[in-house]
Design a protein around this motif. Structure first.
Motif, PDB file in Angstrom:
ATOM      1  N   LEU A  24       0.722  -1.387  -0.176  1.00 11.11           N
ATOM      2  CA  LEU A  24       0.088   0.203   0.241  1.00 11.11           C
ATOM      3  C   LEU A  24       1.372   1.040  -0.018  1.00 11.11           C
ATOM      4  O   LEU A  24       0.118   2.331  -0.471  1.00 11.11           O
ATOM      5  N   GLY A  25       1.549   0.792   0.613  1.00  8.76           N
ATOM      6  CA  GLY A  25       3.373   2.168   0.589  1.00  8.76           C
ATOM      7  C   GLY A  25       3.342   3.025  -1.203  1.00  8.76           C
ATOM      8  O   GLY A  25       3.135   3.895  -1.326  1.00  8.76           O
ATOM      9  N   GLY A  26       3.263   1.473  -2.507  1.00 13.55           N
ATOM     10  CA  GLY A  26       3.146   2.671  -3.340  1.00 13.55           C
ATOM     11  C   GLY A  26       1.697   2.761  -3.729  1.00 13.55           C
ATOM     12  O   GLY A  26       2.434   3.860  -4.627  1.00 13.55           O
ATOM     13  N   LEU A  27       1.088   2.181  -3.418  1.00  8.23           N
ATOM     14  CA  LEU A  27      -0.541   2.896  -3.846  1.00  8.23           C
ATOM     15  C   LEU A  27      -0.375   4.539  -3.455  1.00  8.23           C
ATOM     16  O   LEU A  27      -0.362   5.717  -4.233  1.00  8.23           O
ATOM     17  N   LEU A  28      -0.143   4.982  -2.234  1.00  2.00           N
ATOM     18  CA  LEU A  28       0.666   6.348  -1.586  1.00  2.00           C
ATOM     19  C   LEU A  28       1.367   6.695  -2.477  1.00  2.00           C
ATOM     20  O   LEU A  28       1.263   7.734  -2.688  1.00  2.00           O
ATOM     21  N   PHE A  29       2.409   6.339  -3.350  1.00  2.56           N
ATOM     22  CA  PHE A  29       3.780   6.746  -3.948  1.00  2.56           C
ATOM     23  C   PHE A  29       2.423   7.342  -4.697  1.00  2.56           C
ATOM     24  O   PHE A  29       2.971   8.087  -5.115  1.00  2.56           O
ATOM     25  N   GLY A  64      12.246  15.721  -1.720  1.00  7.71           N
ATOM     26  CA  GLY A  64      11.752  15.521  -0.298  1.00  7.71           C
ATOM     27  C   GLY A  64      11.838  13.101  -0.153  1.00  7.71           C
ATOM     28  O   GLY A  64      11.998  13.124   0.636  1.00  7.71           O
ATOM     29  N   GLY A  65      11.807  13.093  -2.066  1.00  9.33           N
ATOM     30  CA  GLY A  65      11.978  12.098  -1.515  1.00  9.33           C
ATOM     31  C   GLY A  65      13.506  11.482  -1.737  1.00  9.33           C
ATOM     32  O   GLY A  65      14.316  10.415  -1.374  1.00  9.33           O
ATOM     33  N   ILE A  66      14.941  12.805  -1.815  1.00 13.73           N
ATOM     34  CA  ILE A  66      15.787  11.753  -1.784  1.00 13.73           C
ATOM     35  C   ILE A  66      16.138  11.988  -0.663  1.00 13.73           C
ATOM     36  O   ILE A  66      17.032  11.450  -0.134  1.00 13.73           O
ATOM     37  N   LEU A  67      15.684  13.204   0.615  1.00 17.07           N
ATOM     38  CA  LEU A  67      15.833  12.989   1.430  1.00 17.07           C
ATOM     39  C   LEU A  67      15.543  11.629   2.614  1.00 17.07           C
ATOM     40  O   LEU A  67      15.519  11.743   3.733  1.00 17.07           O
ATOM     41  N   ALA A  88       5.912   5.720   7.121  1.00 16.21           N
ATOM     42  CA  ALA A  88       5.334   6.301   6.526  1.00 16.21           C
ATOM     43  C   ALA A  88       3.825   6.516   6.129  1.00 16.21           C
ATOM     44  O   ALA A  88       2.969   7.790   5.603  1.00 16.21           O
ATOM     45  N   GLY A  89       3.052   5.784   6.297  1.00 17.46           N
ATOM     46  CA  GLY A  89       1.135   6.146   6.671  1.00 17.46           C
ATOM     47  C   GLY A  89       1.253   7.422   7.352  1.00 17.46           C
ATOM     48  O   GLY A  89       0.574   7.621   6.960  1.00 17.46           O
ATOM     49  N   PHE A  90       2.093   6.782   8.660  1.00 12.24           N
ATOM     50  CA  PHE A  90       1.273   8.522   9.019  1.00 12.24           C
ATOM     51  C   PHE A  90       1.767   9.739   8.993  1.00 12.24           C
ATOM     52  O   PHE A  90       0.638  10.761   8.520  1.00 12.24           O
ATOM     53  N   LEU A  91       2.998   9.517   7.513  1.00  5.39           N
ATOM     54  CA  LEU A  91       2.984  11.106   7.272  1.00  5.39           C
ATOM     55  C   LEU A  91       2.408  11.189   6.160  1.00  5.39           C
ATOM     56  O   LEU A  91       2.098  12.360   6.180  1.00  5.39           O
ATOM     57  N   PHE A  92       1.882  10.221   5.537  1.00  5.21           N
ATOM     58  CA  PHE A  92       1.026  10.712   4.797  1.00  5.21           C
ATOM     59  C   PHE A  92      -0.390  11.319   5.202  1.00  5.21           C
ATOM     60  O   PHE A  92      -0.793  11.706   4.119  1.00  5.21           O
ATOM     61  N   THR A  93      -0.810  10.255   6.399  1.00  3.69           N
ATOM     62  CA  THR A  93      -2.445  10.617   6.402  1.00  3.69           C
ATOM     63  C   THR A  93      -2.183  12.423   6.905  1.00  3.69           C
ATOM     64  O   THR A  93      -2.826  12.921   6.925  1.00  3.69           O
ATOM     65  N   LEU A  94      -1.210  12.787   7.709  1.00  2.00           N
ATOM     66  CA  LEU A  94      -0.542  14.053   8.495  1.00  2.00           C
ATOM     67  C   LEU A  94      -1.139  14.719   7.595  1.00  2.00           C
ATOM     68  O   LEU A  94      -1.431  16.035   7.336  1.00  2.00           O
ATOM     69  N   GLY A 114       7.185  16.918   2.878  1.00  2.00           N
ATOM     70  CA  GLY A 114       6.956  16.016   3.610  1.00  2.00           C
ATOM     71  C   GLY A 114       6.565  14.624   3.045  1.00  2.00           C
ATOM     72  O   GLY A 114       6.915  13.443   3.739  1.00  2.00           O
ATOM     73  N   LEU A 115       5.384  14.743   1.886  1.00  2.00           N
ATOM     74  CA  LEU A 115       4.471  13.567   0.886  1.00  2.00           C
ATOM     75  C   LEU A 115       5.973  12.600   1.076  1.00  2.00           C
ATOM     76  O   LEU A 115       6.063  11.875   0.585  1.00  2.00           O
ATOM     77  N   GLY A 116       6.804  13.641   0.195  1.00  2.16           N
ATOM     78  CA  GLY A 116       8.119  13.607  -0.985  1.00  2.16           C
ATOM     79  C   GLY A 116       9.270  12.424   0.373  1.00  2.16           C
ATOM     80  O   GLY A 116       9.730  11.563  -0.171  1.00  2.16           O
ATOM     81  N   PHE A 117       8.974  12.953   0.972  1.00  2.00           N
ATOM     82  CA  PHE A 117      10.015  12.604   2.512  1.00  2.00           C
ATOM     83  C   PHE A 117       8.969  10.879   2.862  1.00  2.00           C
ATOM     84  O   PHE A 117      10.193  10.161   2.894  1.00  2.00           O
ATOM     85  N   ALA A 118       7.705  10.934   3.133  1.00  2.00           N
ATOM     86  CA  ALA A 118       7.638   9.778   3.228  1.00  2.00           C
ATOM     87  C   ALA A 118       7.171   8.396   2.131  1.00  2.00           C
ATOM     88  O   ALA A 118       7.725   7.608   2.109  1.00  2.00           O
ATOM     89  N   VAL A 119       6.933   9.153   0.863  1.00  2.00           N
ATOM     90  CA  VAL A 119       7.251   8.471  -0.256  1.00  2.00           C
ATOM     91  C   VAL A 119       8.302   8.374  -0.923  1.00  2.00           C
ATOM     92  O   VAL A 119       8.897   6.579  -1.388  1.00  2.00           O
TER      93      VAL A 119
END
Length: 485
Positions: A24-29, A64-67, A88-94, A114-119
């Motif tokens: 599901l992490g891929g889905l949020l990605f 953000g993804g790089i970090l 990751a799920g928490f950051l996506f949601t918040l 921040g979403l990029g960081f989670a991704v």
């Protein structure tokens, strides 16, 4: 007999459920990656963005993804794969929830970072978790779930964004609902990840064998398979004593790291993020603004990732990469010639058709090859002790080149002509095939420990998946026993 079939079916259901939740992490990605394509016009209206500001907001996800990729290796090693997925799920949601409130542009941009960081941490951890948890026989297909979920996310957000914009028309409410869709799926991932088991390989790495065996009892079909896998993991850990940083002193690790880096570099330089982010804009240059132009790319991208789940363990990783690079090369050149035709005359039906078909065929080529397979191979080829480092570096490279493409594609087209960038990406497809031939191994149906043993014993990189006529178990033990400290 019936009891065995029932037990086997139950084991498979558990495996698929665990892998599905993990993926599901891929889905949020995908939801965050595909968000821009059909929402950028709405964002422009709400926030009054210039072209440059819109490009910056699009590309900040990659930075953000790089970090996230940089820190995800440390997170995965010290916290465990499961806790990183929960984070990751928490950051996506918040962050999606904050974005849905339509804060000032600075906060909105910070949320996208921040979403990029989670991704970034998800793009590192999900393939790693799936490759370490799924049985060898279906490891490729299960790891491909990551890319499938990305494409489903891109498709869902494209459809919902188009529907919201067409039905409501009110820009502020539409944009808030667009972000709200991501909040819903992020919450599902966050809650689902709480129930995942930890990676058995990570547990073994931390000396928690009892817990690892409990996990393997849920995701392996027999005690014999469990004992064999535990033995292989133990031997691999014994050979690679010390911290992951110690792998940096080993020449063979640098060799496979370069392979992973170049593989992820090519995954972006074949042009996928230009098509995912800017396809509606590019079609607009050719006078194509209908619903087909808006949804063709995300739809084909999703549909043709499904075959990859089956093909990757049937045909192998390398064949799919060759096929995909060939298809993408041809379609990129065709799209370039279509734009050349448009540049010398008004957009006609033939040139528009060629452009649309080229884009669709290109997405087909990527979706069933380089999209999932590059991630799968990178999750498979690194030694256990250096896997976090290898995945961190290669994921950072992927995000770096994704950001470069996102931040420069439209500007390059304006400066050098709309056709120019298609020929550039077509050229990279050719270079990727040359790289495949000489350096990339076939890893289909081979245990991670066997790949590691071959790597340490100096087997040529493109032959790391070969068994050389011995049984897989014999080769693993012989290779590990002969490895130099």
């Amino acid at each position: 007999m019936s009891q065995h079939v029932s037990a086997n079916a139950q084991y498979r259901r558990i495996v698929y459920m665990i892998c599905l939740i993990g993926a599901l992490g891929g889905l949020l990605f995908g939801l965050d990656q595909g968000f821009i394509a059909n929402s950028l016009a709405t964002i422009d209206k709400v926030y009054g963005l210039t072209t440059e500001q819109g490009e910056h907001y699009s590309a900040v996800l990659a930075w953000g993804g790089i970090l996230g990729a940089l820190l995800s290796g440390l997170f995965a090693r010290f916290l465990g794969r499961k806790k990183v997925l929960v984070l990751a799920g928490f950051l996506f949601t918040l962050l999606s929830l904050i974005s849905s409130l339509l804060p000032p542009l600075g906060i909105l941009t910070a949320c996208r970072f921040g979403l990029g960081f989670a991704v970034g941490i998800a793009s590192f951890t999900v393939p790693l978790y799936l490759s370490e948890t799924a049985p060898t026989s279906i490891r490729g297909g299960m790891a491909t779930l990551f890319q499938l979920m990305i494409t489903i996310g891109i498709f869902l957000i494209a459809v919902t964004n188009v529907a919201i914009a067409k039905v409501l028309g009110h820009f502020e409410i539409s944009l808030s609902l667009m972000f709200g869709v991501i909040v819903l799926f992020a919450a599902i991932m966050f809650l689902g990840s709480l129930f995942l088991p930890e990676s058995p390989r990570w547990l073994m790495l931390k000396g928690r064998e009892v817990e690892a065996r409990k996990v393997l009892a849920r995701v392996r079909e027999s005690q014999e398979v469990i004992e064999e896998e535990v033995s292989e993991i133990k031997e691999s850990i014994r050979v690679n004593q010390g911290s992951g940083a110690a792998m940096l002193s080993k020449g063979y690790f640098w060799k496979i790291l370069v392979v992973g880096v170049v593989l992820q570099m090519f995954q972006q330089l074949v042009g996928i993020n230009m098509m995912i982010y800017y396809a509606p804009t590019i079609f607009g240059y050719a006078g194509m603004t209908g619903i087909i132009a808006l949804l063709a790319i995300p739809t084909v991208n999703m549909l043709f990732t499904f075959p990859a789940i089956k093909w990757i363990d049937k045909w192998g990783r390398k064949k799919l990469l060759y096929m995909g690079a060939t298809v993408m090369m041809i379609s990129m050149f065709a799209a370039g010639f279509a734009f050349l035709s448009i540049a010398h005359s008004a957009p006609g039906a033939i040139s528009k058709t060629v452009l649309l078909l080229s884009a669709v065929v290109y997405i087909f080529g990527f979706a069933c090859s380089w999209g999932p397979v590059a991630w799968v191979i990178c999750a498979e080829v690194f030694p256990l002790k250096g896997r976090e480092i290898g995945m961190t570096v290669t994921t950072m490279i992927n995000w770096t080149f994704a950001g470069v493409v996102m931040a420069n594609a439209l500007s390059f087209m304006k400066a050098n002509g709309n056709a120019s960038i298609f020929f550039v990406f077509g050229g990279f497809c050719i270079l990727s095939m040359i790289f495949l031939k000489f350096f990339v191994p076939e890893t289909k149906g081979v245990s991670l420990e066997h790949i590691e043993a071959n790597l340490e014993n100096g087997v040529p990189l493109r032959d790391l998946g070969k068994v050389d006529g011995q049984s897989q178990g014999q080769n693993i033990n012989a290779g590990l026993a002969g490895t130099k400290a």
